[in-house]
Design an enzyme around this catalytic site. Sequence first.
Site, PDB file in Angstrom:
ATOM      1  N   ASP A   1      17.349  29.811  70.166  1.00 36.73           N
ATOM      2  CA  ASP A   1      16.079  29.522  70.839  1.00 36.73           C
ATOM      3  C   ASP A   1      16.033  28.061  71.279  1.00 36.73           C
ATOM      4  O   ASP A   1      16.600  27.190  70.610  1.00 36.73           O
ATOM      5  CB  ASP A   1      14.912  29.836  69.878  1.00 36.73           C
ATOM      6  CG  ASP A   1      13.576  29.953  70.609  1.00 36.73           C
ATOM      7  OD1 ASP A   1      13.578  30.053  71.855  1.00 36.73           O
ATOM      8  OD2 ASP A   1      12.537  29.933  69.932  1.00 36.73           O
TER       9      ASP A   1
ATOM     10  N   ASN B   1      16.694  27.025  74.647  1.00 34.47           N
ATOM     11  CA  ASN B   1      17.487  26.701  75.849  1.00 34.47           C
ATOM     12  C   ASN B   1      16.588  26.255  77.000  1.00 34.47           C
ATOM     13  O   ASN B   1      16.893  25.287  77.703  1.00 34.47           O
ATOM     14  CB  ASN B   1      18.259  27.941  76.339  1.00 34.47           C
ATOM     15  CG  ASN B   1      19.372  28.347  75.413  1.00 34.47           C
ATOM     16  OD1 ASN B   1      19.741  27.607  74.519  1.00 34.47           O
ATOM     17  ND2 ASN B   1      19.912  29.537  75.629  1.00 34.47           N
TER      18      ASN B   1
ATOM     19  N   TRP C   1      15.066  22.827  76.433  1.00 34.80           N
ATOM     20  CA  TRP C   1      16.136  21.822  76.557  1.00 34.80           C
ATOM     21  C   TRP C   1      16.303  21.425  78.020  1.00 34.80           C
ATOM     22  O   TRP C   1      16.420  20.243  78.348  1.00 34.80           O
ATOM     23  CB  TRP C   1      17.440  22.413  76.002  1.00 34.80           C
ATOM     24  CG  TRP C   1      18.622  21.496  76.023  1.00 34.80           C
ATOM     25  CD1 TRP C   1      19.031  20.657  75.038  1.00 34.80           C
ATOM     26  CD2 TRP C   1      19.557  21.322  77.109  1.00 34.80           C
ATOM     27  NE1 TRP C   1      20.161  19.975  75.424  1.00 34.80           N
ATOM     28  CE2 TRP C   1      20.505  20.373  76.693  1.00 34.80           C
ATOM     29  CE3 TRP C   1      19.689  21.878  78.383  1.00 34.80           C
ATOM     30  CZ2 TRP C   1      21.572  19.966  77.487  1.00 34.80           C
ATOM     31  CZ3 TRP C   1      20.753  21.465  79.195  1.00 34.80           C
ATOM     32  CH2 TRP C   1      21.668  20.529  78.742  1.00 34.80           C
TER      33      TRP C   1
ATOM     34  N   ASN D   1      12.597  40.107  75.963  1.00 25.83           N
ATOM     35  CA  ASN D   1      12.982  39.094  76.962  1.00 25.83           C
ATOM     36  C   ASN D   1      12.991  39.650  78.392  1.00 25.83           C
ATOM     37  O   ASN D   1      13.010  38.898  79.359  1.00 25.83           O
ATOM     38  CB  ASN D   1      14.357  38.489  76.638  1.00 25.83           C
ATOM     39  CG  ASN D   1      14.333  37.524  75.476  1.00 25.83           C
ATOM     40  OD1 ASN D   1      15.336  37.336  74.783  1.00 25.83           O
ATOM     41  ND2 ASN D   1      13.192  36.889  75.230  1.00 25.83           N
TER      42      ASN D   1
ATOM     43  N   ARG E   1      17.139  29.672  62.621  1.00 18.77           N
ATOM     44  CA  ARG E   1      16.468  29.734  63.927  1.00 18.77           C
ATOM     45  C   ARG E   1      16.374  28.330  64.488  1.00 18.77           C
ATOM     46  O   ARG E   1      15.804  27.436  63.840  1.00 18.77           O
ATOM     47  CB  ARG E   1      15.079  30.366  63.825  1.00 18.77           C
ATOM     48  CG  ARG E   1      14.405  30.434  65.190  1.00 18.77           C
ATOM     49  CD  ARG E   1      13.115  31.212  65.211  1.00 18.77           C
ATOM     50  NE  ARG E   1      12.675  31.318  66.595  1.00 18.77           N
ATOM     51  CZ  ARG E   1      12.048  32.364  67.116  1.00 18.77           C
ATOM     52  NH1 ARG E   1      11.768  33.404  66.363  1.00 18.77           N
ATOM     53  NH2 ARG E   1      11.683  32.378  68.387  1.00 18.77           N
TER      54      ARG E   1
HETATM   55  C1  FPP Z   1      16.317  31.594  73.980  1.00 22.26           C
HETATM   56  O1  FPP Z   1      15.909  30.364  74.509  1.00 22.26           O
HETATM   57  C2  FPP Z   1      17.583  31.955  74.548  1.00 22.26           C
HETATM   58  C3  FPP Z   1      17.839  33.087  75.252  1.00 22.26           C
HETATM   59  C4  FPP Z   1      16.795  34.098  75.542  1.00 22.26           C
HETATM   60  C5  FPP Z   1      19.176  33.329  75.829  1.00 22.26           C
HETATM   61  C6  FPP Z   1      20.325  32.947  74.933  1.00 22.26           C
HETATM   62  C7  FPP Z   1      21.564  33.059  75.675  1.00 22.26           C
HETATM   63  C8  FPP Z   1      22.634  32.286  75.530  1.00 22.26           C
HETATM   64  C9  FPP Z   1      22.765  31.191  74.583  1.00 22.26           C
HETATM   65  C10 FPP Z   1      23.795  32.570  76.380  1.00 22.26           C
HETATM   66  C11 FPP Z   1      24.816  33.212  75.502  1.00 22.26           C
HETATM   67  C12 FPP Z   1      25.867  33.813  76.314  1.00 22.26           C
HETATM   68  C13 FPP Z   1      26.838  34.581  75.813  1.00 22.26           C
HETATM   69  C14 FPP Z   1      27.726  35.333  76.653  1.00 22.26           C
HETATM   70  C15 FPP Z   1      27.044  34.712  74.360  1.00 22.26           C
HETATM   71  P1  FPP Z   1      14.555  30.349  75.343  1.00 22.26           P
HETATM   72  O2  FPP Z   1      14.892  30.630  76.758  1.00 22.26           O
HETATM   73  O3  FPP Z   1      13.588  31.280  74.711  1.00 22.26           O
HETATM   74  O4  FPP Z   1      14.116  28.872  75.157  1.00 22.26           O
HETATM   75  P2  FPP Z   1      12.609  28.332  75.183  1.00 22.26           P
HETATM   76  O5  FPP Z   1      11.950  28.889  73.934  1.00 22.26           O
HETATM   77  O6  FPP Z   1      12.802  26.862  75.135  1.00 22.26           O
HETATM   78  O7  FPP Z   1      11.976  28.817  76.442  1.00 22.26           O
END
Ligand code: FPP
Length: 234
Positions: A12, A14, A17, A60, A175
């Site tokens: 969580d 990304n 970030w 999601n 987490r």
């Molecule tokens: C949550 O962060 C992350 C995700 C929904 C996607 C995770 C995917 C990856 C790390 C890519 C992995 C790829 C492979 C092939 C293994 P968020 O988007 O909810 O972050 P936020 O809470 O800051 O909005």
Amino acid sequence: MNIPKHIGIIVDGNGRWATKRGKKRSDGHLAGAKNLNNLCQHIFNKGIYVLSLYIFSTENFKRSKEEVNYLMELFVKMFKKDFKLFENQDIKIVFSGRREPLRQDLLNIIDEITYKTKDNKQGIINFCLNYGSHFEIIDACKKIVNSKIEANEITEAIFKKNLYNDLPDLDLIIRTGGELRLSNFMLWQAAYAEFYFTNTLFPDFQKEEFDLILSSYFNRDRRFGGVKNEKKIN
Ligand code: FPP
């Protein structure tokens, strides 16, 4: 304490970030994916046997079409590029989640990886993709009902075998991203897991912090409902 056999990571942070850096959310996912690769290597080097990664929940799909499409393409690309690495390291890759409504090119690569790594023995990566724990439990119930097992024959072991994958229970769940919840992640398998929540956003989550978490895990007193050092009477 023993090395945890099964660790789960709720990936969580990304999006935040990327936003913090004035970038697009998709840049955060790319940074997260790159980070995941290094981290996996490190975790298996530490002797952990199963690593479950929550990379896309059933919920999601509520995100914008643009973000969902980007993630699906990223999954296809990363799986094609990176799975060879794990295949060569004798790591088995499994997937947990519903197939519907994943696109066909993603399902194809999922099937290929699952098949090609099925006999690998050194470790397991369980990608939770289009995953939700409630659905996993419902899907297990459907399988059991269809297998014609009598209700009074159902045991924990039988239930577990009918989950998406028959994996050991989680020892530790990490987490990233600062939220203090499970978000429908492996509820059955988490029954006796230790929890660790960090504010670090996933693309910044490095092996040094993982090592600190592991040290903290070693200091936890895991009693599984029992009482430590108590002499049994009789
Ligand atoms: C949550 O962060 C992350 C995700 C929904 C996607 C995770 C995917 C990856 C790390 C890519 C992995 C790829 C492979 C092939 C293994 P968020 O988007 O909810 O972050 P936020 O809470 O800051 O909005």
